[in-house]
Design an enzyme around this catalytic site. Structure first.
Site, PDB file in Angstrom:
ATOM      1  N   LYS A  13       0.866  -1.425   0.264  1.00  0.00           N
ATOM      2  CA  LYS A  13       0.096  -0.215  -0.221  1.00  0.00           C
ATOM      3  C   LYS A  13       0.994   0.594   0.250  1.00  0.00           C
ATOM      4  O   LYS A  13       0.280   2.270  -0.895  1.00  0.00           O
ATOM      5  CB  LYS A  13      -0.963   0.051   1.263  1.00  0.00           C
ATOM      6  CG  LYS A  13      -2.001  -1.131   1.263  1.00  0.00           C
ATOM      7  CD  LYS A  13      -2.643  -1.101   2.162  1.00  0.00           C
ATOM      8  CE  LYS A  13      -1.767  -0.895   3.981  1.00  0.00           C
ATOM      9  NZ  LYS A  13      -0.960  -2.431   4.518  1.00  0.00           N
ATOM     10  N   ARG A  88      -9.474   0.593   8.894  1.00  0.00           N
ATOM     11  CA  ARG A  88      -8.902  -0.947   9.508  1.00  0.00           C
ATOM     12  C   ARG A  88     -10.520  -1.454  10.204  1.00  0.00           C
ATOM     13  O   ARG A  88     -10.033  -2.534  10.775  1.00  0.00           O
ATOM     14  CB  ARG A  88      -8.317  -0.584  10.078  1.00  0.00           C
ATOM     15  CG  ARG A  88      -6.558  -1.413   9.821  1.00  0.00           C
ATOM     16  CD  ARG A  88      -5.334  -0.985  10.351  1.00  0.00           C
ATOM     17  NE  ARG A  88      -4.369  -1.096  10.794  1.00  0.00           N
ATOM     18  CZ  ARG A  88      -3.200  -0.617   9.542  1.00  0.00           C
ATOM     19  NH1 ARG A  88      -3.388   0.535   8.827  1.00  0.00           N
ATOM     20  NH2 ARG A  88      -1.878  -1.514   9.435  1.00  0.00           N
ATOM     21  N   ARG A 127      10.960  -5.237   5.269  1.00  0.00           N
ATOM     22  CA  ARG A 127      11.077  -3.866   5.491  1.00  0.00           C
ATOM     23  C   ARG A 127      12.307  -2.199   5.691  1.00  0.00           C
ATOM     24  O   ARG A 127      12.380  -2.916   7.084  1.00  0.00           O
ATOM     25  CB  ARG A 127      10.191  -3.335   5.421  1.00  0.00           C
ATOM     26  CG  ARG A 127       9.663  -1.787   5.457  1.00  0.00           C
ATOM     27  CD  ARG A 127       8.272  -1.780   5.532  1.00  0.00           C
ATOM     28  NE  ARG A 127       7.332  -2.394   6.197  1.00  0.00           N
ATOM     29  CZ  ARG A 127       5.904  -2.456   6.129  1.00  0.00           C
ATOM     30  NH1 ARG A 127       5.747  -1.657   5.169  1.00  0.00           N
ATOM     31  NH2 ARG A 127       5.899  -2.128   7.895  1.00  0.00           N
ATOM     32  N   ARG A 160      14.430   0.901  10.211  1.00  0.00           N
ATOM     33  CA  ARG A 160      13.401   0.011  10.623  1.00  0.00           C
ATOM     34  C   ARG A 160      12.168   0.070  11.293  1.00  0.00           C
ATOM     35  O   ARG A 160      12.856   0.505  12.490  1.00  0.00           O
ATOM     36  CB  ARG A 160      13.878  -1.570  10.680  1.00  0.00           C
ATOM     37  CG  ARG A 160      15.047  -2.620   9.495  1.00  0.00           C
ATOM     38  CD  ARG A 160      16.089  -3.396   9.521  1.00  0.00           C
ATOM     39  NE  ARG A 160      16.776  -3.347   8.345  1.00  0.00           N
ATOM     40  CZ  ARG A 160      16.062  -4.202   7.632  1.00  0.00           C
ATOM     41  NH1 ARG A 160      15.356  -5.392   7.358  1.00  0.00           N
ATOM     42  NH2 ARG A 160      17.555  -4.444   6.488  1.00  0.00           N
ATOM     43  N   ARG A 172      -0.089  -8.586  13.619  1.00  0.00           N
ATOM     44  CA  ARG A 172      -1.004  -7.870  13.222  1.00  0.00           C
ATOM     45  C   ARG A 172      -1.830  -8.786  11.940  1.00  0.00           C
ATOM     46  O   ARG A 172      -3.370  -8.292  11.088  1.00  0.00           O
ATOM     47  CB  ARG A 172       0.249  -7.167  12.474  1.00  0.00           C
ATOM     48  CG  ARG A 172       0.356  -6.103  13.221  1.00  0.00           C
ATOM     49  CD  ARG A 172       1.949  -5.491  12.831  1.00  0.00           C
ATOM     50  NE  ARG A 172       2.331  -4.497  11.634  1.00  0.00           N
ATOM     51  CZ  ARG A 172       3.116  -4.870  11.276  1.00  0.00           C
ATOM     52  NH1 ARG A 172       4.139  -4.898  11.444  1.00  0.00           N
ATOM     53  NH2 ARG A 172       3.358  -3.513   9.810  1.00  0.00           N
TER      54      ARG A 172
HETATM   55  P1  ADP Z   1       0.887  -1.867   7.698  1.00  0.00           P
HETATM   56  O1  ADP Z   1       0.543  -1.169   6.415  1.00  0.00           O
HETATM   57  O2  ADP Z   1       2.311  -2.116   7.333  1.00  0.00           O
HETATM   58  O3  ADP Z   1      -0.007  -2.980   8.686  1.00  0.00           O
HETATM   59  P2  ADP Z   1       0.415   0.511   8.825  1.00  0.00           P
HETATM   60  O4  ADP Z   1       1.817   1.570   9.329  1.00  0.00           O
HETATM   61  O5  ADP Z   1      -0.118   1.011   8.144  1.00  0.00           O
HETATM   62  O6  ADP Z   1       1.774  -0.669   9.035  1.00  0.00           O
HETATM   63  O7  ADP Z   1       0.298   0.560  11.013  1.00  0.00           O
HETATM   64  C1  ADP Z   1       1.423   0.186  11.889  1.00  0.00           C
HETATM   65  C2  ADP Z   1       0.146   0.111  13.128  1.00  0.00           C
HETATM   66  O8  ADP Z   1      -0.365   1.676  13.751  1.00  0.00           O
HETATM   67  C3  ADP Z   1      -1.074  -1.083  12.740  1.00  0.00           C
HETATM   68  O9  ADP Z   1      -0.404  -2.062  13.330  1.00  0.00           O
HETATM   69  C4  ADP Z   1      -1.950  -0.388  14.155  1.00  0.00           C
HETATM   70  O10 ADP Z   1      -1.341  -1.066  15.322  1.00  0.00           O
HETATM   71  C5  ADP Z   1      -1.487   1.659  13.687  1.00  0.00           C
HETATM   72  N1  ADP Z   1      -3.375   1.639  13.021  1.00  0.00           N
HETATM   73  C6  ADP Z   1      -2.328   2.126  11.484  1.00  0.00           C
HETATM   74  N2  ADP Z   1      -3.211   3.052  11.754  1.00  0.00           N
HETATM   75  C7  ADP Z   1      -4.587   2.632  11.991  1.00  0.00           C
HETATM   76  C8  ADP Z   1      -5.943   2.158  12.158  1.00  0.00           C
HETATM   77  N3  ADP Z   1      -6.630   2.696  10.645  1.00  0.00           N
HETATM   78  N4  ADP Z   1      -7.183   2.207  13.615  1.00  0.00           N
HETATM   79  C9  ADP Z   1      -6.099   1.204  14.310  1.00  0.00           C
HETATM   80  N5  ADP Z   1      -4.929   1.855  14.058  1.00  0.00           N
HETATM   81  C10 ADP Z   1      -4.432   2.007  13.369  1.00  0.00           C
HETATM   82  P1  ADP Z   2       2.640  -2.136   3.541  1.00  0.00           P
HETATM   83  O1  ADP Z   2       2.402  -0.300   3.384  1.00  0.00           O
HETATM   84  O2  ADP Z   2       1.405  -2.420   2.829  1.00  0.00           O
HETATM   85  O3  ADP Z   2       2.971  -2.714   4.767  1.00  0.00           O
HETATM   86  P2  ADP Z   2       4.998  -1.371   1.969  1.00  0.00           P
HETATM   87  O4  ADP Z   2       4.503  -0.646   0.409  1.00  0.00           O
HETATM   88  O5  ADP Z   2       5.329  -0.701   3.074  1.00  0.00           O
HETATM   89  O6  ADP Z   2       3.313  -2.767   2.383  1.00  0.00           O
HETATM   90  O7  ADP Z   2       5.958  -2.555   1.335  1.00  0.00           O
HETATM   91  C1  ADP Z   2       6.017  -3.602   2.035  1.00  0.00           C
HETATM   92  C2  ADP Z   2       7.680  -4.201   1.762  1.00  0.00           C
HETATM   93  O8  ADP Z   2       7.268  -4.935   0.606  1.00  0.00           O
HETATM   94  C3  ADP Z   2       8.468  -3.183   1.191  1.00  0.00           C
HETATM   95  O9  ADP Z   2       9.878  -3.121   1.807  1.00  0.00           O
HETATM   96  C4  ADP Z   2       8.600  -2.832   0.070  1.00  0.00           C
HETATM   97  O10 ADP Z   2       9.583  -2.150  -1.146  1.00  0.00           O
HETATM   98  C5  ADP Z   2       8.097  -4.255  -0.969  1.00  0.00           C
HETATM   99  N1  ADP Z   2       7.502  -4.442  -1.903  1.00  0.00           N
HETATM  100  C6  ADP Z   2       6.100  -3.618  -1.688  1.00  0.00           C
HETATM  101  N2  ADP Z   2       5.595  -3.375  -3.493  1.00  0.00           N
HETATM  102  C7  ADP Z   2       6.433  -5.013  -3.501  1.00  0.00           C
HETATM  103  C8  ADP Z   2       6.392  -5.502  -4.452  1.00  0.00           C
HETATM  104  N3  ADP Z   2       5.779  -5.304  -5.256  1.00  0.00           N
HETATM  105  N4  ADP Z   2       6.715  -6.868  -4.810  1.00  0.00           N
HETATM  106  C9  ADP Z   2       8.024  -6.958  -4.184  1.00  0.00           C
HETATM  107  N5  ADP Z   2       7.804  -6.102  -2.727  1.00  0.00           N
HETATM  108  C10 ADP Z   2       7.125  -5.474  -2.746  1.00  0.00           C
END
Ligand code: ADP
Ligand code: ADP
Ligand code: ZN
Length: 215
Positions: A13, A88, A127, A160, A172
């Protein structure tokens, strides 16, 4: 034009949102980034957020809804918002429907990015991002073109996330299946779901999303 990027942690995303920002001047509304900014401020609230995030649990709906409601009133959102990580839960989805109606902001699509669970763990544990500009990378799938140097800004230090470890990722994913996946039928009933294969290469995912945006 406003869209929601929906998918499990690591689905891509944030990666696709940043491409849309660069290519279309849209605004990325990442609730995760917003929460991490509050956390970095070191306030009491930030500490509480940090504890919840490190357990892989969710921040209460009311706080998230208020955060997004206020952010949507800032003028840059008129260029089109990309919801990344929000909604979410069903409660957040219903609140967003009401909010968008009230603010007269139409929703173009809810793009569901599907990725295998094993791949998600690999993606999250590899990541990292640029400490200066936030550009996203991966140890294997998205390395900078010069080792150790950010493509976007030339900076040489990276970070990280504390919640990007194998155990928290599993927690998660459980939360995603339990609380977030149920919003898919909510948007399907409105005819808004567009499914994209998130296992494809980053540029192919980009093209699939672009086709939906330009429909
Ligand atoms: P990812 O896309 O890798 O799951 P995010 O950066 O979107 O991670 O979210 C990291 C953490 O922040 C989540 O595991 C949760 O604890 C919190 N969080 C993010 N967005 C929301 C939301 N819309 N509602 C509740 N908690 C959230
Ligand atoms: P989200 O926001 O949904 O949690 P990220 O965009 O941060 O996910 O992507 C998670 C990890 O996977 C990052 O390290 C990114 O570089 C990698 N990644 C994202 N899209 C792809 C893809 N299509 N193929 C392989 N790796 C990807
Ligand atoms: Zn950078």
């Amino acid at each position: 034009m406003n869209i929601i990027l929906l998918g499990a942690p690591g689905a891509g995303k944030g990666t696709q949102a940043k491409i849309l920002v660069a290519e279309r001047g849209m605004v990325q509304l990442s609730t995760g980034d917003m929460l991490r900014a509050v956390r970095a401020s070191g306030s009491e609230l930030g500490k509480r957020f940090g504890e919840v995030m490190d357990r892989g649990e969710l921040i209460p709906d009311a706080m998230m809804i208020e955060m997004i409601d206020a952010r949507l009133d800032e003028p840059d959102c008129r260029n089109g918002a990309i919801f990344d990580g929000f909604p979410r839960t069903s409660g957040q989805a219903e609140a967003l429907d009401e909010m968008l109606r009230r603010k007269n902001l139409p929703l173009k699509a809810v793009i569901e990015m599907t990725v295998d669970e094993n791949a998600l763990v690999d993606r999250i544990t590899g990541r990292y991002s640029c400490e200066n500009c936030g550009a996203g990378y991966h140890d294997v799938y998205q390395r900078p073109s010069v080792d150790g140097v950010c493509d976007a800004c030339g900076h040489t230090t990276f970070k990280r996330r504390p919640d990007d470890n194998a155990q928290t990722v599993r927690d998660r994913l459980t939360v995603y299946r339990r609380d977030t996946a149920p919003i898919i039928p909510h948007y399907d009933a409105q005819g808004l779901i567009q499914r994209v294969d998130g296992m494809a290469d980053i540029d192919d995912v980009r093209a699939a999303i672009a086709a939906i945006m330009d429909e």
